[in-house]
Scaffold this motif. Structure first.
Motif, short mmCIF file in Angstrom:
data_model
loop_
_atom_site.label_atom_id
_atom_site.label_comp_id
_atom_site.label_asym_id
_atom_site.label_seq_id
_atom_site.Cartn_x
_atom_site.Cartn_y
_atom_site.Cartn_z
N LEU A 72 0.83 -1.20 0.00
CA LEU A 72 0.00 0.00 0.00
C LEU A 72 0.86 1.25 0.00
CD1 LEU A 72 -2.75 -1.04 2.59
CD2 LEU A 72 -2.76 -1.29 0.11
N ASP A 73 0.50 2.19 -0.87
CA ASP A 73 1.17 3.48 -0.91
C ASP A 73 0.67 4.35 0.24
OD1 ASP A 73 2.46 2.72 -3.24
OD2 ASP A 73 0.81 3.43 -4.51
N PRO A 74 1.39 5.44 0.57
CA PRO A 74 0.95 6.31 1.68
C PRO A 74 -0.50 6.77 1.57
CG PRO A 74 3.20 6.85 1.09
CD PRO A 74 2.74 5.82 0.09
N PRO A 75 -0.99 7.22 0.40
CA PRO A 75 -2.41 7.61 0.34
C PRO A 75 -3.35 6.44 0.62
CG PRO A 75 -1.20 8.51 -1.54
CD PRO A 75 -0.30 7.51 -0.87
N GLU A 76 -2.95 5.24 0.19
CA GLU A 76 -3.79 4.06 0.43
C GLU A 76 -3.79 3.68 1.91
OE1 GLU A 76 -2.92 2.17 -4.01
OE2 GLU A 76 -1.70 1.59 -2.28
N LEU A 77 -2.64 3.79 2.56
CA LEU A 77 -2.57 3.55 4.00
C LEU A 77 -3.44 4.55 4.75
CD1 LEU A 77 1.24 2.81 4.42
CD2 LEU A 77 -0.64 1.18 4.74
N GLU A 78 -3.43 5.79 4.28
CA GLU A 78 -4.25 6.83 4.91
C GLU A 78 -5.73 6.50 4.75
OE1 GLU A 78 -3.96 10.97 3.38
OE2 GLU A 78 -3.20 11.35 5.42
N ALA A 79 -6.11 6.05 3.56
CA ALA A 79 -7.51 5.69 3.33
C ALA A 79 -7.91 4.52 4.22
CB ALA A 79 -7.73 5.34 1.86
N LEU A 80 -7.00 3.55 4.39
CA LEU A 80 -7.29 2.39 5.22
C LEU A 80 -7.43 2.77 6.69
CD1 LEU A 80 -7.69 -0.66 4.94
CD2 LEU A 80 -5.25 -0.94 5.42
N SER A 81 -6.69 3.80 7.12
CA SER A 81 -6.73 4.22 8.52
C SER A 81 -8.07 4.82 8.91
CB SER A 81 -5.61 5.22 8.81
OG SER A 81 -5.87 6.45 8.17
N VAL A 82 -8.86 5.24 7.92
CA VAL A 82 -10.20 5.78 8.20
C VAL A 82 -11.25 4.89 7.54
CG1 VAL A 82 -9.50 8.15 8.60
CG2 VAL A 82 -9.91 7.41 6.27
N ALA A 83 -11.07 3.59 7.69
CA ALA A 83 -11.94 2.63 7.01
C ALA A 83 -13.38 2.70 7.48
CB ALA A 83 -11.39 1.21 7.23
N GLY A 84 -13.65 3.30 8.62
CA GLY A 84 -15.02 3.39 9.12
C GLY A 84 -15.88 4.39 8.39
N LEU A 85 -15.29 5.23 7.54
CA LEU A 85 -16.07 6.24 6.83
C LEU A 85 -16.86 5.61 5.70
CD1 LEU A 85 -13.46 9.15 6.52
CD2 LEU A 85 -15.13 8.74 8.34
N ASP A 86 -18.03 6.19 5.40
CA ASP A 86 -18.80 5.67 4.27
C ASP A 86 -18.31 6.31 2.97
OD1 ASP A 86 -20.02 8.20 3.96
OD2 ASP A 86 -21.62 7.67 5.34
N SER A 87 -18.88 5.91 1.84
CA SER A 87 -18.37 6.35 0.54
C SER A 87 -18.49 7.86 0.36
CB SER A 87 -19.13 5.62 -0.59
OG SER A 87 -20.52 5.88 -0.49
N GLU A 88 -19.58 8.45 0.85
CA GLU A 88 -19.75 9.90 0.70
C GLU A 88 -18.71 10.65 1.53
OE1 GLU A 88 -23.04 13.45 1.52
OE2 GLU A 88 -23.64 11.34 1.53
N GLN A 89 -18.45 10.16 2.75
CA GLN A 89 -17.45 10.81 3.59
C GLN A 89 -16.05 10.70 3.00
OE1 GLN A 89 -18.46 8.59 7.11
NE2 GLN A 89 -19.66 10.26 7.98
N ARG A 90 -15.74 9.53 2.42
CA ARG A 90 -14.43 9.37 1.77
C ARG A 90 -14.31 10.31 0.58
NH1 ARG A 90 -15.31 3.80 2.86
NH2 ARG A 90 -16.12 3.49 0.76
N GLU A 91 -15.40 10.46 -0.17
CA GLU A 91 -15.38 11.35 -1.33
C GLU A 91 -15.10 12.78 -0.90
OE1 GLU A 91 -15.59 12.71 -5.16
OE2 GLU A 91 -15.70 10.60 -4.54
N ARG A 92 -15.71 13.21 0.20
CA ARG A 92 -15.54 14.58 0.66
C ARG A 92 -14.14 14.83 1.22
NH1 ARG A 92 -20.78 15.68 4.22
NH2 ARG A 92 -19.95 17.80 4.28
#
Length: 321
Positions: A72-92
């Protein structure tokens, strides 16, 4: 963009080994000609992939070839660290692309594992949706912009309207970070040294200041949030006892959540429910249950709900203006 597409192509082949050109084009949202050019580029770079013509052909990854592309690249690790967010929250937060890439890599890693897969994975059986029921979350400020500003660890000047105020006021706060709770966003910050939960839908503007953030010693976003969350949930100082139709109990649990303190049988088709509120005025929330509810005690709560009901009845007796 091309590098990301090439990686996606390889990940797809690691899970299937052979895929038709048409299916790859559809999955990658490009033309068949682009898929063939990508395969040629990968082959030139030494990746053991080729196009097989004829009936039953397609794009093929040589059997036994396993490319270690699942890191996993740094942005992917960051996304994984907030895995509890839903798709709309990740988009924002601008994490949708990184999250999709993370999911593809995890799927490829799982497919490459030597152990046989379990009959059903947890991903197939458990779905987490952190958005609130019956709500359309919205904030005046862009969550991604705010999160980006918080990285600089500086104080913020904000324009914020308290829930009991009609107009916003300007103040300077020292932010710890933002929290997504039940579909709503909150800024956790110190306001003149006191911890505050600031709902983002009432935050209309912010700007970074030159001054570095000054946080309480030893405090972090998680520790501050835990204290503020506990303080909010302990504000239930009034216990209201009501009679509620049993067929509305599930709806009450969904709407009132942890405010329901106790439930017991009262009589046929009715049950007794104890609800905790921060003040008597909060009983106006119970009006949505209409004639399916009756407030029993305390007397101040019963009187207030009666007054609210009379006001509503009078307002709806006369024709609408």
């Amino acid at each position: 963009m091309k590098a990301s597409r090439l990686l996606h192509l390889v990940l797809l082949l690691q899970t299937r080994q052979r895929i038709t050109t048409s299916e790859l084009a559809e999955r990658l949202e490009v033309s068949r000609r682009t898929v063939l050019r990508d395969v040629e580029a990968l082959s030139t770079a030494g990746v053991p992939v080729y196009a097989e013509r004829g009936r039953g052909g397609g794009i093929v990854l040589l059997p036994g070839a396993r490319l270690d592309v699942s890191h996993l690249d740094p942005p992917e690790l960051e996304a994984l660290s907030v895995a509890g967010l839903d798709s709309e929250q990740r988009e924002r937060l601008g994490l949708s692309t990184a999250w999709e890439s993370t999911e593809r890599k995890i799927a490829a890693r799982r497919a490459a594992a030597p152990e046989p897969p379990a009959p059903s994975s947890l991903a197939e059986l458990v779905l987490v949706d952190s958005s609130a029921w019956f709500s359309v979350p919205g904030t005046a400020v862009d969550v991604a912009d705010l999160a980006s500003a918080l990285r600089h660890r500086r104080s913020l000047r904000i324009r914020y309207r308290r829930s009991a105020e009609s107009r916003a006021s300007t103040r300077v706060v020292d932010p710890y970070g933002i929290v997504a709770k039940s579909g709503r966003w909150y800024l956790v910050a110190d306001d003149q040294g006191d911890g505050r939960l600031l709902a983002l839908e009432r935050l209309s503007w912010f700007e970074e200041l030159d001054a570095p953030v000054e946080l309480a010693p030893g405090e972090t976003l998680r520790t501050r949030w835990a204290v503020l969350k506990g303080r909010t949930e302990r504000q239930d100082r009034v216990s209201v006892t009501v009679r509620l139709r049993e067929n509305r109990l599930d709806l009450a649990r969904r709407i009132l959540g942890t405010r329901i303190h106790d439930v017991s049988d009262a009589e046929a088709d009715w049950c007794s429910v104890v609800i905790r509120y921060p003040d008597v005025e909060s009983v106006r929330q119970l009006l949505q249950f209409g004639d399916h509810i009756e407030v029993l005690s305390p007397e101040t709560a019963r009187e207030r709900i009666g007054q609210l009901a009379r006001d509503l009845a009078e307002r709806h007796t006369a024709p609408a203006p």
